[in-house]
Scaffold this motif. Structure first.
Motif, PDB file in Angstrom:
ATOM      1  N   LYS A  25      41.635  34.590  48.505  1.00  9.43           N
ATOM      2  CA  LYS A  25      42.851  34.637  49.056  1.00  9.43           C
ATOM      3  C   LYS A  25      43.956  34.051  48.205  1.00  9.43           C
ATOM      4  O   LYS A  25      45.099  34.660  48.032  1.00  9.43           O
ATOM      5  N   PHE A  28      51.792  38.830  44.323  1.00  5.91           N
ATOM      6  CA  PHE A  28      51.317  39.210  45.558  1.00  5.91           C
ATOM      7  C   PHE A  28      50.482  40.510  45.681  1.00  5.91           C
ATOM      8  O   PHE A  28      50.798  41.475  45.116  1.00  5.91           O
ATOM      9  N   SER A  29      49.509  40.511  46.474  1.00  8.60           N
ATOM     10  CA  SER A  29      48.568  41.581  46.556  1.00  8.60           C
ATOM     11  C   SER A  29      47.962  41.927  47.898  1.00  8.60           C
ATOM     12  O   SER A  29      48.117  40.898  48.811  1.00  8.60           O
ATOM     13  N   ARG A  30      47.296  42.919  47.941  1.00  5.22           N
ATOM     14  CA  ARG A  30      46.475  43.028  49.213  1.00  5.22           C
ATOM     15  C   ARG A  30      45.319  43.403  48.872  1.00  5.22           C
ATOM     16  O   ARG A  30      44.866  44.046  48.121  1.00  5.22           O
ATOM     17  N   SER A  43      44.158  36.657  58.873  1.00  2.44           N
ATOM     18  CA  SER A  43      44.640  37.967  58.197  1.00  2.44           C
ATOM     19  C   SER A  43      44.899  38.826  59.669  1.00  2.44           C
ATOM     20  O   SER A  43      44.057  38.838  60.621  1.00  2.44           O
ATOM     21  N   GLY A  96      46.501  39.706  52.937  1.00  5.09           N
ATOM     22  CA  GLY A  96      47.210  39.429  51.752  1.00  5.09           C
ATOM     23  C   GLY A  96      46.576  38.557  50.864  1.00  5.09           C
ATOM     24  O   GLY A  96      45.562  37.747  51.160  1.00  5.09           O
ATOM     25  N   LYS A  97      46.902  38.503  49.609  1.00  3.29           N
ATOM     26  CA  LYS A  97      46.381  37.694  48.503  1.00  3.29           C
ATOM     27  C   LYS A  97      47.764  37.235  47.656  1.00  3.29           C
ATOM     28  O   LYS A  97      48.614  37.859  47.513  1.00  3.29           O
ATOM     29  N   ASP A 133      48.193  33.743  56.055  1.00  8.58           N
ATOM     30  CA  ASP A 133      47.848  34.934  55.358  1.00  8.58           C
ATOM     31  C   ASP A 133      49.119  35.354  54.370  1.00  8.58           C
ATOM     32  O   ASP A 133      50.378  35.364  54.697  1.00  8.58           O
ATOM     33  N   GLY A 151      50.305  37.902  52.928  1.00  5.12           N
ATOM     34  CA  GLY A 151      51.155  38.928  53.247  1.00  5.12           C
ATOM     35  C   GLY A 151      52.139  38.666  54.291  1.00  5.12           C
ATOM     36  O   GLY A 151      53.026  39.361  54.489  1.00  5.12           O
ATOM     37  N   ARG A 152      51.674  38.035  55.320  1.00  3.75           N
ATOM     38  CA  ARG A 152      52.702  37.688  56.515  1.00  3.75           C
ATOM     39  C   ARG A 152      53.432  36.399  56.299  1.00  3.75           C
ATOM     40  O   ARG A 152      54.338  36.186  56.965  1.00  3.75           O
TER      41      ARG A 152
END
Length: 574
Positions: free
Chosen positions: A392, A429-431, A441, A448-449, A500, A502-503
């Motif tokens: 992550k 940033f990635s997913r 998550s 997200g990563k 997470d 992404g969030r």
């Protein structure tokens, strides 16, 4: 190596790495509390052998919970020896050969590889000295642990689960926890990303019962290999043979056609029927330090139990890090660094997964950097490689900043490099896929990563940023976390687990990387889990019995006391 678990115990005792507990101890919670206190001692404490468990079988815990003990289990003086053997093997095998004579010199190497292959033997194994069938095949007669107060029941925590691909016949040996439902049935905790689950789906498509055999004990190298991140289709017993420098001998099971190591302590034979409904499994205090919550998993039906006459039941305890699994992870880092360099990212110099990152939440990667964007290139490669795909948070460092550094030493390198960190340009940033046990998550197993590029910047990347006094990273905590007085490693564990990318991670207009590490029960539909701690009555019982166990001096403090302020409800779920 070791003929059985008893021989390994003897070696541990001779090395001063074992404590015997000669009085009765309850497998329900009490063994776990004693193990937790020992596992969190500096360096991992000692292995514990509980000689009286009310079942006739001793229980061994924390068996690989230190660097010395994991080295003993693998038969090496230092963990890097294994990686060096692998690197030498690959280098010799892949080096271009000038002519026929040099190619002929490779034949002894090929012969050595052949000697590691597992071998089928026709005799009965030591694991089959005692045979229990029918009503006698009763799981309640085994010292299966209940580890934490809100666990759904007792769990087999060090099972070597044997299955085969019905199409190819290729074996898999994985470690998947097993909740005991009744004397003849358990859950089978196959995550969607695991080989056992893939085999299960293949049998489901064929409309056939799936044979499964579960081993415990034997040479401890088997237990390590069941945890190793091998590619799907590679036999774990080939790795075991490589580590042992001799093959694993396999005997045929009595009620299915699978084969298991002859020298294991226990074998639980049975099947999974893919046509029957899945059962509710969990809750379970997991290696994330949080409970993994109830979900549906296949049911395993027992047809036979066999064991050695002097069998010892091995078990592990997971929970808030550090635990025994941190030392197993350390071995994996050292062993699989060479394959990562050879097959995934040749620029990788070192890889460290701090215990606070619970294997999949946080990793630190050191690269030999020679061109712009190489840190992000390596991040993409690692995120697409085997179990590294579950990572992550990934921190990238330059080799020149990490000369002579390893393990915990990377903390200071990271701290210094963060003074030159520019979140607006040095973040990726990635997913992608995440471990199913990641509770932060929004979607199960997907989220997200984030890669932090802390490598030295080349001219094409804008060059090195001047060092500034403040580190441009901000973490937002709940009030009860801020007042808990936690240590740095605890805060890293909580931040990585509760976030997470992404969030919960953003770059502010002021150029600060902001992480929202608060508990967020309303953000995840499946529910937010509670932190894993022991119940006060068990803590008190162990304190009172301390001298009775054979220990001198004041009781070791219960690690759970330090985390009780983080507990937000009286159940596994917030």
């Amino acid at each position: 190596m070791y003929k059985n678990l008893t021989e390994y115990i003897r070696a541990l005792e001779q090395a001063g790495e074992l404590i015997r507990i000669p009085v009765p101890v309850d497998p329900v919670l009490e063994i776990a509390e004693l193990t937790d206190r020992q596992a969190k001692q500096p360096g991992g404490g000692k292995a514990l052998l509980f000689e009286h468990t009310g079942t006739g079988f001793p229980v061994l815990t924390n068996l690989m919970g230190s660097e010395r003990r994991i080295c003993m289990a693998l038969g090496v003086e230092r963990l890097s020896e294994v990686g060096e053997r692998i690197e030498s093997l690959f280098s010799d095998a892949l080096r271009p050969k000038a002519g026929w004579m040099e190619k002929l010199r490779m034949l002894p190497l090929l012969g050595e590889v052949a000697q590691w292959m597992p071998r089928n033997v026709s005799r009965k194994g030591e694991c089959q000295q005692v045979v229990l069938k029918g009503e006698a095949a009763d799981l309640s007669k085994l010292p299966v642990l209940k580890c934490w107060p809100h666990d759904g029941g007792r769990f087999v925590t060090l099972p070597l689960v044997h299955t085969v691909d019905p199409e190819t016949g290729v074996r898999n040996v994985g470690m998947y926890r097993m909740q005991v439902f009744d004397p003849r049935t358990t859950g089978m905790h196959w995550h969607r990303h695991k080989t056992g689950e893939r085999h299960y789906q293949e049998y489901r498509k064929r409309g056939e019962r799936m044979p499964v055999s579960v081993c415990l004990g034997g040479d401890p190298v088997y237990t390590y290999c069941a945890t190793a991140p091998l590619p799907d289709g590679m036999d774990e017993y080939l790795l075991a043979g490589f580590l042992r420098r001799r093959p694993v001998e396999l005997v045929e099971c009595l009620t299915n056609d699978l084969r298991v190591p002859a020298d294991c302590d226990f074998v639980i034979e049975g099947y999974v029927d893919p046509s029957e409904p899945k059962a509710v499994e969990g809750d379970f205090g997991d290696h994330t330090g949080f409970y993994s919550l109830k979900d549906l998993y296949p049911q395993f039906h027992v047809t036979c139990i066999t064991h050695r006459r002097d069998a010892v039941w091995p078990a592990t305890l997971v929970g808030i890090p550090p635990m025994e699994d941190a030392w197993i992870q350390l071995a994996t880092e050292r062993i699989f660094l060479a394959p990562i360099r050879l097959a995934v990212a040749p620029e990788v110099v070192d890889l460290w997964m701090p215990p606070a990152g619970v294997a999949h939440n946080l990793a630190v990667c050191v690269i030999e950097k020679s061109y712009a964007g190489q840190a992000f290139k390596a991040a993409h490669a690692l995120w697409g490689a085997g179990q590294m795909s579950f990572n992550k948070f990934l921190v990238m460092l330059s080799a020149e900043d990490a000369v002579g550094v390893s393990g915990e030493g990377y903390r200071e390198v990271i701290r210094e490099r963060l003074h030159r960190f520019d979140p607006t340009r040095d973040t990726l940033f990635s997913r992608g896929v995440l471990d199913v046990l990641d509770h932060s998550s929004p979607q199960l197993g997907f989220g997200g990563k984030l890669c932090l590029d802390l490598t030295r910047k080349l001219e094409e990347e804008g060059g090195e940023r001047p060092r500034r006094e403040e580190i441009p990273v901000e973490v937002v905590w709940d009030d009860f976390v801020e007042s808990a007085g936690l240590e740095f490693e605890d805060l890293v564990w909580l931040a990585a687990g509760n976030t997470d990318p992404g969030r919960d991670v953003s770059v502010t207009s002021a150029g600060v990387l902001r992480l929202d590490a608060r508990f967020k029960p309303s953000e995840v539909e499946r529910g937010w889990p509670n932190v894993v701690t022991m119940s006060p009555d068990v803590i008190e019982r162990v304190d009172v019995r301390w001298s009775e166990y054979g220990f001198s001096g004041e009781p070791l403090p219960s690690p759970s006391r330090r985390y009780q302020s983080l507990v937000r409800s009286g159940s596994a779920k917030l």
